[in-house]
Design a protein around this motif. Structure first.
Motif, mmCIF file in Angstrom:
data_model
loop_
_atom_site.group_PDB
_atom_site.id
_atom_site.type_symbol
_atom_site.label_atom_id
_atom_site.label_comp_id
_atom_site.label_asym_id
_atom_site.label_seq_id
_atom_site.Cartn_x
_atom_site.Cartn_y
_atom_site.Cartn_z
ATOM 1 N N GLU A 1 0.840 -1.194 0.000
ATOM 2 C CA GLU A 1 0.000 0.000 0.000
ATOM 3 C C GLU A 1 0.880 1.251 0.000
ATOM 4 O OE1 GLU A 1 -3.306 0.079 -0.236
ATOM 5 O OE2 GLU A 1 -3.271 -2.119 -0.380
ATOM 6 N N PRO A 2 0.368 2.380 -0.524
ATOM 7 C CA PRO A 2 1.146 3.622 -0.476
ATOM 8 C C PRO A 2 1.639 3.968 0.925
ATOM 9 C CG PRO A 2 -0.734 3.915 -1.923
ATOM 10 C CD PRO A 2 -0.893 2.556 -1.273
ATOM 11 N N SER A 3 0.822 3.670 1.939
ATOM 12 C CA SER A 3 1.196 3.993 3.322
ATOM 13 C C SER A 3 2.333 3.106 3.838
ATOM 14 C CB SER A 3 -0.013 3.858 4.245
ATOM 15 O OG SER A 3 -0.546 2.538 4.184
ATOM 16 N N ASP A 4 2.585 1.960 3.178
ATOM 17 C CA ASP A 4 3.722 1.124 3.550
ATOM 18 C C ASP A 4 5.043 1.782 3.155
ATOM 19 O OD1 ASP A 4 2.025 -0.906 4.443
ATOM 20 O OD2 ASP A 4 1.998 -1.900 2.486
ATOM 21 N N ILE A 5 4.976 2.659 2.175
ATOM 22 C CA ILE A 5 6.174 3.188 1.534
ATOM 23 C C ILE A 5 6.404 4.657 1.859
ATOM 24 C CG2 ILE A 5 7.263 3.597 -0.723
ATOM 25 C CD1 ILE A 5 5.134 1.253 -1.569
ATOM 26 N N PHE A 6 5.338 5.442 1.784
ATOM 27 C CA PHE A 6 5.460 6.883 2.040
ATOM 28 C C PHE A 6 4.740 7.242 3.326
ATOM 29 C CE2 PHE A 6 4.411 11.377 1.711
ATOM 30 C CZ PHE A 6 5.609 11.922 1.274
ATOM 31 N N ASN A 7 5.453 7.896 4.234
ATOM 32 C CA ASN A 7 4.909 8.280 5.539
ATOM 33 C C ASN A 7 4.912 9.803 5.626
ATOM 34 O OD1 ASN A 7 4.399 8.799 8.253
ATOM 35 N ND2 ASN A 7 5.593 7.049 8.977
ATOM 36 N N ARG A 8 3.738 10.400 5.475
ATOM 37 C CA ARG A 8 3.650 11.865 5.470
ATOM 38 C C ARG A 8 3.401 12.455 6.857
ATOM 39 N NH1 ARG A 8 -0.663 10.658 2.217
ATOM 40 N NH2 ARG A 8 0.291 11.768 0.473
ATOM 41 N N SER A 9 3.374 11.601 7.871
ATOM 42 C CA SER A 9 3.008 12.103 9.205
ATOM 43 C C SER A 9 4.050 13.042 9.794
ATOM 44 C CB SER A 9 2.776 10.921 10.156
ATOM 45 O OG SER A 9 3.969 10.183 10.363
ATOM 46 N N PHE A 10 5.268 13.048 9.226
ATOM 47 C CA PHE A 10 6.317 13.916 9.750
ATOM 48 C C PHE A 10 6.462 15.214 8.967
ATOM 49 C CE2 PHE A 10 7.464 9.568 10.879
ATOM 50 C CZ PHE A 10 7.659 9.691 12.247
ATOM 51 N N LEU A 11 5.675 15.393 7.914
ATOM 52 C CA LEU A 11 5.784 16.598 7.106
ATOM 53 C C LEU A 11 5.320 17.826 7.882
ATOM 54 C CD1 LEU A 11 4.401 15.387 3.647
ATOM 55 C CD2 LEU A 11 6.782 15.933 4.211
ATOM 56 N N PRO A 12 6.021 18.935 7.769
ATOM 57 C CA PRO A 12 5.540 20.183 8.352
ATOM 58 C C PRO A 12 4.222 20.593 7.690
ATOM 59 C CG PRO A 12 7.866 20.352 7.757
ATOM 60 C CD PRO A 12 7.349 19.087 7.145
ATOM 61 N N PRO A 13 3.484 21.509 8.294
ATOM 62 C CA PRO A 13 2.229 21.968 7.685
ATOM 63 C C PRO A 13 2.454 22.470 6.256
ATOM 64 C CG PRO A 13 2.461 22.830 9.917
ATOM 65 C CD PRO A 13 3.765 22.175 9.585
ATOM 66 N N LYS A 14 1.437 22.347 5.431
ATOM 67 C CA LYS A 14 1.563 22.708 4.019
ATOM 68 C C LYS A 14 2.042 24.143 3.835
ATOM 69 C CE LYS A 14 -1.007 22.862 -0.344
ATOM 70 N NZ LYS A 14 -0.871 24.304 -0.602
ATOM 71 N N MET A 15 1.590 25.043 4.670
ATOM 72 C CA MET A 15 1.989 26.443 4.520
ATOM 73 C C MET A 15 3.509 26.613 4.649
ATOM 74 S SD MET A 15 0.758 28.105 8.172
ATOM 75 C CE MET A 15 1.513 29.673 7.769
ATOM 76 N N GLU A 16 4.169 25.701 5.359
ATOM 77 C CA GLU A 16 5.626 25.761 5.486
ATOM 78 C C GLU A 16 6.328 25.071 4.329
ATOM 79 O OE1 GLU A 16 6.935 24.372 9.309
ATOM 80 O OE2 GLU A 16 5.286 25.396 10.359
ATOM 81 N N ARG A 17 5.543 24.400 3.467
ATOM 82 C CA ARG A 17 6.128 23.694 2.318
ATOM 83 C C ARG A 17 5.658 24.276 0.994
ATOM 84 N NH1 ARG A 17 3.961 19.253 1.795
ATOM 85 N NH2 ARG A 17 2.357 19.301 3.422
ATOM 86 N N ASP A 18 5.025 25.435 1.041
ATOM 87 C CA ASP A 18 4.595 26.114 -0.173
ATOM 88 C C ASP A 18 5.686 27.038 -0.661
ATOM 89 O OD1 ASP A 18 2.128 25.004 -0.652
ATOM 90 O OD2 ASP A 18 1.040 26.443 0.571
ATOM 91 N N PHE A 19 6.595 26.504 -1.438
ATOM 92 C CA PHE A 19 7.674 27.340 -1.969
ATOM 93 C C PHE A 19 8.111 26.818 -3.322
ATOM 94 C CE2 PHE A 19 9.553 24.392 1.154
ATOM 95 C CZ PHE A 19 10.404 23.650 0.355
ATOM 96 N N LYS A 20 8.649 27.718 -4.110
ATOM 97 C CA LYS A 20 9.208 27.409 -5.415
ATOM 98 C C LYS A 20 10.548 28.120 -5.523
ATOM 99 C CE LYS A 20 5.190 26.595 -8.392
ATOM 100 N NZ LYS A 20 4.497 27.078 -9.624
ATOM 101 N N LEU A 21 11.256 27.804 -6.571
ATOM 102 C CA LEU A 21 12.493 28.501 -6.855
ATOM 103 C C LEU A 21 12.173 29.955 -7.166
ATOM 104 C CD1 LEU A 21 15.573 28.160 -7.370
ATOM 105 C CD2 LEU A 21 15.005 27.827 -9.762
ATOM 106 N N THR A 22 12.731 30.866 -6.368
ATOM 107 C CA THR A 22 12.425 32.289 -6.546
ATOM 108 C C THR A 22 13.633 33.127 -6.886
ATOM 109 O OG1 THR A 22 12.630 32.623 -4.151
ATOM 110 C CG2 THR A 22 10.420 32.203 -5.007
ATOM 111 N N SER A 23 14.856 32.580 -6.707
ATOM 112 C CA SER A 23 16.051 33.355 -6.996
ATOM 113 C C SER A 23 17.108 32.439 -7.606
ATOM 114 C CB SER A 23 16.602 33.999 -5.709
ATOM 115 O OG SER A 23 17.818 34.677 -5.953
ATOM 116 N N THR A 24 17.721 32.849 -8.698
ATOM 117 C CA THR A 24 18.718 32.024 -9.361
ATOM 118 C C THR A 24 20.064 32.742 -9.441
ATOM 119 O OG1 THR A 24 18.101 32.870 -11.541
ATOM 120 C CG2 THR A 24 16.975 30.898 -10.765
#
Length: 347
Positions: free
Chosen positions: A324-347
């Protein structure tokens, strides 16, 4: 008016609220052994930055980073107990989760949202279709995920994988041996091949023909940060701390690639800084981010898409159990989505 004792108490409470990371770090520091997929490149800047900026130390973690022997080999390195965590291929976890349920590592932070797997031949090569690979030699490190997934690519496209000869070689030598005609083709991540060939003075677009797995029916994820079952069971707080630290570092690098590159060059001063910065930028734009990461936040996956990827890998490898997907990927440790909303902004 508060007494002196009362004011001291209020200040103490305020300092705890303002600096939770310091509180987390008050316990004993835990050393974690971390394996990369291959030799150090620009795409590894996050882990070195998390260490240099003290993000890991704030979480009570001392991270020891070693180079790797292929992205698929990371899973076996972590399962063996030699490493606590690593940056490797999620598809190798699928296979191990099917064969040894409960023992395989779990992915806790996904980087490659789009598949980077590719085959490459010289522009002058007679190989012009996937079928043409039959009867030819493909070079790659033994632990390369692209090699491990080659039978899946072949079966989906009517190619007999038994008629393709594989030649094992060190990742740092594969391009040179390919250019010397020691093999007919290479199997690797597209960003590895593209920029490594550029370092050797070649034009990756003009001089070579590319066969990207994603163009031939494989909508797979690839590398991310995986951790051992032992670490998950015994020190889940350190797993959470590791994920928080690398997420902070990834956000920093996305905001300014130069910050990540400066740290990486301290660790590996012989790298070509200009090329590695280009590699990192290319990965952000072409491999790490997509409309999916816009929806779910950086580091997460889509369960429906991943279930389809598990179906493909299970069928191609002839696995008797579909995890099952839950056997392989464990998202319970991810920070809240607002802390992971980022893209490349400076090159």
């Amino acid at each position: 008016m508060p007494t002196m004792s009362r004011r001291r108490t209020l200040l103490g409470v305020a300092s705890i609220i303002a600096a939770p990371s310091i509180v987390r770090a008050q316990g004993a520091v835990t050393q974690l052994r971390f394996t990369l997929d291959i030799q150090v490149q620009g795409v590894h800047a996050f882990y070195y930055l998390a260490r240099e900026k003290g993000y890991l130390r704030e979480e009570g973690i001392e991270l020891v980073i070693d180079q790797g022997e292929g992205s698929a080999a990371v899973t076996s390195r972590v399962m063996s107990g030699a490493y606590d965590a690593g940056f490797g291929d999620i598809n190798a976890i699928i296979e191990m989760a099917a064969k040894r349920p409960g023992e395989a590592p779990q992915m806790v932070y996904q980087y490659y949202n789009r598949p980077p797997f590719a085959l490459i031949v010289k522009a002058s090569s007679p190989i012009k279709t996937l079928k043409d690979f039959e009867g030819h030699t493909v070079g790659a490190p033994a632990g390369a995920a692209t090699v491990r997934l080659l039978p899946l690519l072949a079966k989906l496209n009517g190619v007999d994988p038994s008629r393709i000869t594989l030649s094992n070689m060190q990742s740092k030598l594969q391009e040179q041996l390919f250019l010397q005609d020691q093999v007919d083709a290479l199997a690797s991540y597209d960003n590895n091949l593209y920029f490594n060939l550029a370092i050797l003075g070649k034009n990756p677009d003009r001089d070579f023909r590319w066969f990207r797995y994603g163009d031939f029916g494989l909508n797979l994820y690839a590398n991310g940060v995986m951790v051992s079952r032992k670490l998950l069971k015994e020190k889940p707080d350190k797993v959470a701390g590791l994920v928080r630290a690398i997420n902070r570092a990834t956000r920093d690098v996305a905001a300014d690639l130069n910050v990540g590159m400066a740290t990486l060059m301290k660790a590996e001063p012989l790298l070509n800084e200009r090329i590695e910065k280009q590699r990192l930028e290319w990965c952000f734009k072409n491999s790490f981010t997509s409309a999916e990461t816009d929806r779910n936040g950086f580091g997460d996956i889509d369960d429906v898409r991943f279930s389809g990827a598990i179906d493909q890998v299970t069928t191609a490898f002839g696995l008797t159990r579909k995890p099952e997907p839950s056997d392989i990927f464990n998202r319970s440790f991810l920070p809240p989505k607002m802390e992971r909303d980022f893209k490349l902004t400076s090159t």
